[in-house]
Motif scaffolding. Sequence first.
Motif, mmCIF file in Angstrom:
data_model
loop_
_atom_site.group_PDB
_atom_site.id
_atom_site.type_symbol
_atom_site.label_atom_id
_atom_site.label_comp_id
_atom_site.label_asym_id
_atom_site.label_seq_id
_atom_site.Cartn_x
_atom_site.Cartn_y
_atom_site.Cartn_z
ATOM 1 N N GLU A 57 15.115 -0.856 0.623
ATOM 2 C CA GLU A 57 15.869 0.157 1.358
ATOM 3 C C GLU A 57 16.247 -0.346 2.755
ATOM 4 N N ALA A 58 15.328 -1.042 3.424
ATOM 5 C CA ALA A 58 15.632 -1.598 4.743
ATOM 6 C C ALA A 58 16.754 -2.622 4.637
ATOM 7 N N LYS A 59 16.707 -3.444 3.600
ATOM 8 C CA LYS A 59 17.764 -4.449 3.411
ATOM 9 C C LYS A 59 19.102 -3.787 3.106
ATOM 10 N N ALA A 60 19.067 -2.798 2.221
ATOM 11 C CA ALA A 60 20.312 -2.159 1.789
ATOM 12 C C ALA A 60 21.030 -1.470 2.936
ATOM 13 N N HIS A 61 20.276 -0.881 3.858
ATOM 14 C CA HIS A 61 20.889 -0.108 4.937
ATOM 15 C C HIS A 61 20.862 -0.829 6.275
ATOM 16 N N VAL A 435 12.469 21.474 -4.229
ATOM 17 C CA VAL A 435 13.269 21.182 -3.033
ATOM 18 C C VAL A 435 12.516 20.194 -2.146
ATOM 19 N N LEU A 436 13.174 19.094 -1.843
ATOM 20 C CA LEU A 436 12.637 18.062 -0.965
ATOM 21 C C LEU A 436 13.320 18.183 0.391
ATOM 22 N N SER A 437 12.525 18.293 1.455
ATOM 23 C CA SER A 437 13.078 18.488 2.797
ATOM 24 C C SER A 437 12.645 17.350 3.709
ATOM 25 N N GLY A 438 13.539 16.985 4.630
ATOM 26 C CA GLY A 438 13.235 15.904 5.559
ATOM 27 C C GLY A 438 14.079 15.991 6.808
ATOM 28 N N HIS A 439 14.393 14.850 7.369
ATOM 29 C CA HIS A 439 14.980 14.831 8.712
ATOM 30 C C HIS A 439 16.382 14.240 8.783
ATOM 31 N N GLY A 440 17.065 14.239 7.650
ATOM 32 C CA GLY A 440 18.438 13.795 7.659
ATOM 33 C C GLY A 440 18.852 13.251 6.312
ATOM 34 N N GLU A 441 20.143 13.043 6.173
ATOM 35 C CA GLU A 441 20.692 12.573 4.903
ATOM 36 C C GLU A 441 20.151 11.198 4.535
ATOM 37 N N MET A 442 20.063 10.280 5.511
ATOM 38 C CA MET A 442 19.563 8.939 5.227
ATOM 39 C C MET A 442 18.071 8.973 4.868
ATOM 40 N N HIS A 443 17.322 9.810 5.532
ATOM 41 C CA HIS A 443 15.890 9.952 5.247
ATOM 42 C C HIS A 443 15.672 10.287 3.774
ATOM 43 N N LEU A 444 16.385 11.282 3.265
ATOM 44 C CA LEU A 444 16.188 11.691 1.882
ATOM 45 C C LEU A 444 16.865 10.726 0.910
ATOM 46 N N ARG A 445 17.907 10.046 1.373
ATOM 47 C CA ARG A 445 18.522 9.033 0.512
ATOM 48 C C ARG A 445 17.528 7.909 0.221
ATOM 49 N N ARG A 448 15.061 9.029 -2.353
ATOM 50 C CA ARG A 448 15.654 8.987 -3.698
ATOM 51 C C ARG A 448 15.737 7.556 -4.211
ATOM 52 N N GLU A 449 16.117 6.630 -3.332
ATOM 53 C CA GLU A 449 16.200 5.227 -3.736
ATOM 54 C C GLU A 449 14.830 4.682 -4.125
ATOM 55 N N ARG A 450 13.788 5.132 -3.443
ATOM 56 C CA ARG A 450 12.438 4.682 -3.790
ATOM 57 C C ARG A 450 11.995 5.265 -5.130
ATOM 58 N N LEU A 451 12.366 6.492 -5.397
ATOM 59 C CA LEU A 451 12.039 7.075 -6.701
ATOM 60 C C LEU A 451 12.710 6.288 -7.818
ATOM 61 N N GLU A 452 13.967 5.928 -7.602
ATOM 62 C CA GLU A 452 14.716 5.257 -8.656
ATOM 63 C C GLU A 452 14.396 3.769 -8.740
ATOM 64 N N GLY A 453 14.161 3.129 -7.565
ATOM 65 C CA GLY A 453 13.910 1.693 -7.564
ATOM 66 C C GLY A 453 12.448 1.353 -7.785
ATOM 67 N N ARG A 454 11.598 1.855 -6.912
ATOM 68 C CA ARG A 454 10.176 1.518 -6.978
ATOM 69 C C ARG A 454 9.483 2.163 -8.170
ATOM 70 N N ASN A 455 9.891 3.393 -8.511
ATOM 71 C CA ASN A 455 9.186 4.136 -9.556
ATOM 72 C C ASN A 455 9.960 4.242 -10.865
ATOM 73 N N GLN A 456 11.175 3.725 -10.888
ATOM 74 C CA GLN A 456 11.975 3.707 -12.121
ATOM 75 C C GLN A 456 12.171 5.108 -12.701
ATOM 76 N N ILE A 457 12.498 6.058 -11.819
ATOM 77 C CA ILE A 457 12.753 7.430 -12.255
ATOM 78 C C ILE A 457 14.182 7.802 -11.861
ATOM 79 N N ALA A 458 15.031 8.006 -12.845
ATOM 80 C CA ALA A 458 16.404 8.432 -12.566
ATOM 81 C C ALA A 458 16.391 9.909 -12.183
ATOM 82 N N VAL A 459 16.977 10.243 -11.024
ATOM 83 C CA VAL A 459 16.925 11.617 -10.534
ATOM 84 C C VAL A 459 18.322 12.124 -10.201
#
Length: 682
Positions: A57-61, A435-445, A448-459
């Motif tokens: 995620e750090a690399k991508a953004h 409902v997942l809440s956080g501190h901005g669009e990038m924060h929650l993005r 989501r990327e960690r769920l899909e990349g690290r945990n292999q869960i399509a959401v």
Amino acid sequence: MGNRAGGRRTGPKCIAIVGPYASGKTTLFEALLARTGAIPKQQPVASGNTISDHSPEAKAHAMSVEAVFATTQFMGESITFIDCPGSVEFAFEAEPVLTACDLAVVVAEPDEKKFPALQLIMRKLDEMGVPRILFLNKIDKASAGIRDTLKLLQPVSRTPLLLRQIPLRKDGVIVGSIDLALERAYIYREYAESEIADIPGDEKARELEARFAMLETLADHDDQLMEQLLEEIEPPKDAIFDDLAADLRDGSVTPVLIGSAEKGNGALRLLKAIRHDAPDVEATRKRLGAPDGGTIVQVMKTIHTSHGGKLSVSRILSGSVSDGAELWLNATDTAKVSGIYRMLGKDQAKQSGAAAGDTVALGKLDNVATGQTLTTAKGGTRQLATLEPPKPVYAFALRPKERKDDVKMSAAIQRLAEEDPSLTLHHNQDSAETVLSGHGEMHLRVVRERLEGRNQIAVEGHAPAVPYRETIRKGVQQRGRHKKQSGGHGQFGDVVIEIKPLPRGSGFEFTDTITGGVVPKQYIQSVEAGARDFLKTGPLGFPVVDVAVNLSDGSFHTVDSSDMAFQMAAKIAMKEGMAACSPVLLEPIMKVSIVTPSDATARIIALVPQRRGQILGYDARDGWPGWDVVEATMPQSEIGDLIIELRSATAGVATYRAEFDHMAELTGRLADEAMQQAGKAA
């Protein structure tokens, strides 16, 4: 004068690197690690190969999204540097780090647009009582003079900014720095130690003026130095260094060093200032009010690794910890250390133990959370810090694309929330949404990327449902009869009800005016149950509020009447009657407090009506020069992505808090869209 600081503090140190987004924190982090030999070469941030780029995620953004730890050696002493994210969306990552660190290096640019973001960081350091050095980065690109820049910077700091270096110019270009304490010039060399030189003659007067200003500030806390300045006596250099260290440690001043981290310039002088002036773990322990004696451990970060399991990155505030040690969380719970590791980004080196001052990762403390204070003393110790994440400002509803991943997703989010305590997860009973809440669009993005990349869960994610309600504008009287005969006992219930609107906020009221037993008492509560059940979804498709129902008449059958029959009769009456009561949609209206830099207040006031909001007023933010608070009301449906627009209008620093205020009628196109959306969701 001469021994206020009590000498240089030896032993392991823990230094947090903080600052606004894109100020050059990660670049400085790399420069410090390269200069100390922890990494072979300083990597440019754009390469995606820095120590802080260990997550996809750090690399991508191309930005830091979590605190990154690296322990190195400098002149025989251990220093752990922690690169903290600069984006306000990930700012909470720094809080548990700052709790247990000895010093913060605040990286800033000579750019007025980023001063409000810098002020937020400086205030947080003030609140936590953390000493700090300000590293004025990108000095080679500064357009204004250093003293003019400092005047602009001073309002962001409650403590005096103490300039320790000034730029050295040649033909209008900054080629090095002049150290005001050492009275020595340093000629910059890219990615190498600066060349020591005499101060050029044409710079001498400027150096003397700047040095006198530095000494004057130090003299505010040293009477002997003040006397020497008044008598024009040159103070000894060792006394000046003692004052610099003492004033930094007690938070009287914020020393300012300059450099260009991109080229490694200024890194060595900063390292030497840290080694000589920074407080140690004993001072940090006193700042936190830690008890004397025994082993005290403060958890700064939780990491779930793919192979090594859970790691709790911790500062040993006192005592020592060995592999296999039992640590107490409280009076009843313990955790056993399974592995002790020195951190260098994503890499870990195992070691047998850790002593006071060390910053290490402790393995497999499964029931331990970020921010907790642990001890080897039976029964635990008091918690030295309480983590209070800011209120969420952005949310989305989340669900796995495949139902079989429901449990897997819940477990993965729980692990992510352990790593990031600022995440909030809740289940909305009305909409059946997670409902997942956080501190901005990038924060929650990133989540989501960690769920899909690290945990292999399509959401799948979408904006959370708005809790619309409906009510009625007029009353009616309606009969409802349920009669069914199918051999044997039949079903019979007959009711007459009066439906009336109530004032906003009244909820639901049920009464009866039955006389003569036309509806037996045992069935009156059945009528109420039927009415309540119908109100869960009214004629417009939403829960009904602010309605009164009175049971006024009816009839029954001695054999065929039952609880269920009267519930059905009530529902029939409600269905037919409510449609004739002029139902209307209600939307929640929130009271919103927007915090913004004053120079953006006009823009904020202009955008509120664009979101169907109403300005209630605005005023200066108490205790925050240059900031305002704008009060408004706004429909909840307009708040979902409000934070994106607020930050866009304020260089990323505005925020808001919202709380429910009242319900208001919604008609026309927007009401049609809300009902259409609700129909699709159903």
